[in-house]
Write a protein that holds these residues in place. Structure first.
Motif, PDB file in Angstrom:
ATOM      1  N   LEU A   1       0.823  -1.206   0.000  1.00 41.26           N
ATOM      2  CA  LEU A   1       0.000   0.000   0.000  1.00 41.26           C
ATOM      3  C   LEU A   1       0.860   1.260   0.000  1.00 41.26           C
ATOM      4  N   VAL A   2       1.888   1.259   0.838  1.00 43.64           N
ATOM      5  CA  VAL A   2       2.767   2.427   0.929  1.00 43.64           C
ATOM      6  C   VAL A   2       3.444   2.691  -0.411  1.00 43.64           C
ATOM      7  N   LEU A   3       3.974   1.640  -1.029  1.00 45.27           N
ATOM      8  CA  LEU A   3       4.657   1.804  -2.319  1.00 45.27           C
ATOM      9  C   LEU A   3       3.667   2.215  -3.409  1.00 45.27           C
ATOM     10  N   SER A   4       2.460   1.666  -3.359  1.00 46.95           N
ATOM     11  CA  SER A   4       1.434   2.035  -4.351  1.00 46.95           C
ATOM     12  C   SER A   4       1.020   3.488  -4.179  1.00 46.95           C
ATOM     13  N   ASN A   5       0.919   3.917  -2.930  1.00 42.79           N
ATOM     14  CA  ASN A   5       0.530   5.302  -2.662  1.00 42.79           C
ATOM     15  C   ASN A   5       1.600   6.291  -3.104  1.00 42.79           C
ATOM     16  N   ALA A   6       2.820   5.817  -3.243  1.00 41.52           N
ATOM     17  CA  ALA A   6       3.890   6.704  -3.723  1.00 41.52           C
ATOM     18  C   ALA A   6       3.558   7.223  -5.122  1.00 41.52           C
ATOM     19  N   ILE A   7       2.949   6.357  -5.938  1.00 41.65           N
ATOM     20  CA  ILE A   7       2.538   6.778  -7.282  1.00 41.65           C
ATOM     21  C   ILE A   7       1.458   7.855  -7.191  1.00 41.65           C
ATOM     22  N   THR A   8       0.506   7.633  -6.300  1.00 43.43           N
ATOM     23  CA  THR A   8      -0.580   8.599  -6.113  1.00 43.43           C
ATOM     24  C   THR A   8      -0.051   9.928  -5.600  1.00 43.43           C
ATOM     25  N   ILE A   9       0.903   9.864  -4.673  1.00 39.51           N
ATOM     26  CA  ILE A   9       1.486  11.089  -4.116  1.00 39.51           C
ATOM     27  C   ILE A   9       2.197  11.884  -5.204  1.00 39.51           C
ATOM     28  N   LEU A  10       2.920  11.201  -6.063  1.00 39.99           N
ATOM     29  CA  LEU A  10       3.604  11.883  -7.172  1.00 39.99           C
ATOM     30  C   LEU A  10       2.592  12.566  -8.092  1.00 39.99           C
ATOM     31  N   LEU A  11       1.473  11.901  -8.338  1.00 37.78           N
ATOM     32  CA  LEU A  11       0.433  12.494  -9.184  1.00 37.78           C
ATOM     33  C   LEU A  11      -0.204  13.705  -8.510  1.00 37.78           C
ATOM     34  N   LEU A  12      -0.412  13.625  -7.190  1.00 36.88           N
ATOM     35  CA  LEU A  12      -0.992  14.748  -6.461  1.00 36.88           C
ATOM     36  C   LEU A  12      -0.040  15.938  -6.448  1.00 36.88           C
ATOM     37  N   VAL A  13       1.240  15.668  -6.234  1.00 36.22           N
ATOM     38  CA  VAL A  13       2.243  16.752  -6.257  1.00 36.22           C
ATOM     39  C   VAL A  13       2.327  17.351  -7.653  1.00 36.22           C
ATOM     40  N   GLY A  14       2.333  16.480  -8.669  1.00 40.98           N
ATOM     41  CA  GLY A  14       2.359  16.970 -10.046  1.00 40.98           C
ATOM     42  C   GLY A  14       1.136  17.806 -10.370  1.00 40.98           C
ATOM     43  N   SER A  15      -0.026  17.397  -9.847  1.00 37.37           N
ATOM     44  CA  SER A  15      -1.253  18.154 -10.079  1.00 37.37           C
ATOM     45  C   SER A  15      -1.176  19.539  -9.448  1.00 37.37           C
ATOM     46  N   TYR A  16      -0.589  19.592  -8.249  1.00 38.24           N
ATOM     47  CA  TYR A  16      -0.445  20.883  -7.566  1.00 38.24           C
ATOM     48  C   TYR A  16       0.378  21.854  -8.410  1.00 38.24           C
ATOM     49  N   PHE A  17       1.507  21.390  -8.903  1.00 37.72           N
ATOM     50  CA  PHE A  17       2.368  22.266  -9.710  1.00 37.72           C
ATOM     51  C   PHE A  17       1.738  22.588 -11.066  1.00 37.72           C
ATOM     52  N   ALA A  18       0.973  21.633 -11.604  1.00 38.23           N
ATOM     53  CA  ALA A  18       0.298  21.881 -12.884  1.00 38.23           C
ATOM     54  C   ALA A  18      -0.765  22.970 -12.724  1.00 38.23           C
ATOM     55  N   LEU A  19      -1.523  22.914 -11.629  1.00 38.81           N
ATOM     56  CA  LEU A  19      -2.549  23.928 -11.373  1.00 38.81           C
ATOM     57  C   LEU A  19      -1.908  25.286 -11.091  1.00 38.81           C
ATOM     58  N   LYS A  20      -0.789  25.256 -10.379  1.00 35.89           N
ATOM     59  CA  LYS A  20      -0.087  26.499 -10.080  1.00 35.89           C
ATOM     60  C   LYS A  20       0.460  27.137 -11.353  1.00 35.89           C
ATOM     61  N   ALA A  21       0.993  26.313 -12.252  1.00 36.38           N
ATOM     62  CA  ALA A  21       1.509  26.823 -13.515  1.00 36.38           C
ATOM     63  C   ALA A  21       0.374  27.324 -14.410  1.00 36.38           C
ATOM     64  N   ALA A  22      -0.749  26.626 -14.384  1.00 33.35           N
ATOM     65  CA  ALA A  22      -1.885  27.014 -15.217  1.00 33.35           C
ATOM     66  C   ALA A  22      -2.490  28.338 -14.760  1.00 33.35           C
ATOM     67  N   ASP A  23      -2.323  28.664 -13.482  1.00 30.17           N
ATOM     68  CA  ASP A  23      -2.896  29.888 -12.937  1.00 30.17           C
ATOM     69  C   ASP A  23      -2.354  31.134 -13.643  1.00 30.17           C
ATOM     70  N   SER A  24      -1.126  31.056 -14.125  1.00 30.83           N
ATOM     71  CA  SER A  24      -0.530  32.210 -14.810  1.00 30.83           C
ATOM     72  C   SER A  24      -1.133  32.436 -16.193  1.00 30.83           C
ATOM     73  N   PHE A  25      -1.883  31.433 -16.698  1.00 31.23           N
ATOM     74  CA  PHE A  25      -2.499  31.553 -18.023  1.00 31.23           C
ATOM     75  C   PHE A  25      -3.978  31.933 -17.944  1.00 31.23           C
ATOM     76  N   GLY A  26      -4.485  32.081 -16.732  1.00 29.14           N
ATOM     77  CA  GLY A  26      -5.864  32.509 -16.583  1.00 29.14           C
ATOM     78  C   GLY A  26      -6.762  31.426 -16.016  1.00 29.14           C
ATOM     79  N   PRO A  27      -7.990  31.790 -15.642  1.00 29.06           N
ATOM     80  CA  PRO A  27      -8.919  30.851 -14.987  1.00 29.06           C
ATOM     81  C   PRO A  27      -9.327  29.672 -15.854  1.00 29.06           C
ATOM     82  N   TYR A  28      -9.456  29.893 -17.166  1.00 22.67           N
ATOM     83  CA  TYR A  28      -9.859  28.778 -18.026  1.00 22.67           C
ATOM     84  C   TYR A  28      -8.773  27.716 -18.103  1.00 22.67           C
ATOM     85  N   ALA A  29      -7.529  28.137 -18.056  1.00 22.53           N
ATOM     86  CA  ALA A  29      -6.418  27.184 -18.061  1.00 22.53           C
ATOM     87  C   ALA A  29      -6.410  26.367 -16.769  1.00 22.53           C
ATOM     88  N   VAL A  30      -6.772  27.011 -15.666  1.00 22.39           N
ATOM     89  CA  VAL A  30      -6.838  26.308 -14.376  1.00 22.39           C
ATOM     90  C   VAL A  30      -7.929  25.238 -14.423  1.00 22.39           C
TER      91      VAL A  30
END
Length: 271
Positions: free
Chosen positions: A20-49
């Motif tokens: 479970l711990v090792l499997s959740n590592a994949i999920t954690i990476l996706l969640l962290v990636g999503s955070y940075f993706a949303l943060k980067a999209a914010d500079s392009f406007g609300p529709y990009a977010v």
């Protein structure tokens, strides 16, 4: 029945702790990636977010669906594997992306609808705005409870496509309201624990295992109803008889497979 589900789910999580711990590592990476993706999209406007949110939710849904195959194996007393996770990706990607897009689009629409109708109430004093906001809140609450069963249904029953999983999720909820609400609050507690542990354990995959275990046991009820209906055609329509589920009998084999599993066996497995 709920007590046995809780015991079995804890035992399955404990026995597969490192997986479970090792499997959740994949999920954690996706969640962290999503955070940075949303943060980067914010500079392009609300529709990009909004677009980034839909995309990230769909990808996260794909990961959960792929892990759902392992959740079904664990719930069935079999060993999980990372090979199954990766092989499942090619089979579930369509329904997983569709489910992720549906969830994200509905959340976006509800978010803007709630903001609009609350503004009607606070700015114009419209009681209708408050009523619609409350209705949307109940819609989200009921949907969250029912959709706990969506991914498990795909793996525990054959020939369940997107529409069938969606329909059956709500049918099972309405037929098992009390149990579904109890499961929801268990999963909510697991989510809070996951937040405390930074999604390491039990994590989103552990919560999915919880829902899979619960549904797998609950489906015994419908196998029993089908069997009883063969001798009594009116049995399924008789709600009083349907509610007299012989859980001790239906869970006997699972209880034997799980064993006594006292607290000492979890703390001192070598004894």
């Amino acid at each position: 029945m709920f007590g046995f589900y809780f015991k079995k789910n804890f035992a399955d999580g404990w026995d597969n702790f490192f997986f479970l711990v090792l499997s959740n590592a994949i999920t954690i990476l996706l969640l962290v990636g999503s955070y940075f993706a949303l943060k980067a999209a914010d500079s392009f406007g609300p529709y990009a977010v909004l677009l980034a949110f839909i995309l990230c939710t769909a990808i996260l849904s794909l990961s959960l669906f792929a892990w759902g195959a392992n959740a079904a194996k664990i719930a069935d007393f079999r060993a999980p594997s990372f090979g199954l996770f990766f092989s499942a990706l090619k089979n579930v990607w369509k329904i997983a992306l569709a489910f992720g897009i549906l969830i994200s689009v509905v959340l976006i629409l509800v978010r803007f609808a709630v903001a609009y109708y609350l503004a009607m109430y606070f700015n114009d004093g419209s009681l209708l705005g408050l009523i619609i906001t409350a209705a949307l809140g109940w819609f989200v609450f009921v949907s969250a409870i029912a959709l706990q069963y969506f991914i498990p249904l795909y793996f525990l029953q054959e020939n369940n496509g997107f529409k069938k999983c969606l329909k059956k999720s709500f049918l099972i909820f309405y037929d098992n309201v009390g149990f579904s609400i109890e499961l929801f609050f268990v999963n909510l507690l697991l989510f809070i624990l996951s937040c405390v542990t930074f999604m390491i354990i039990p994590g989103l995959n552990g919560i999915l295992l919880s829902s899979t275990n619960a549904l797998r046991l609950r489906l015994y009820k419908y196998d029993w109803i089908e069997k009883m209906s063969e001798t009594d055609p009116d049995f399924e329509k008789n709600r009083d008889k349907r509610n007299e589920v012989p859980w001790d009998e239906l869970l006997a084999e699972d209880k034997e497979s799980l064993g006594p599993r006292k607290l000492s066996s979890f703390l001192f497995p070598w004894k």
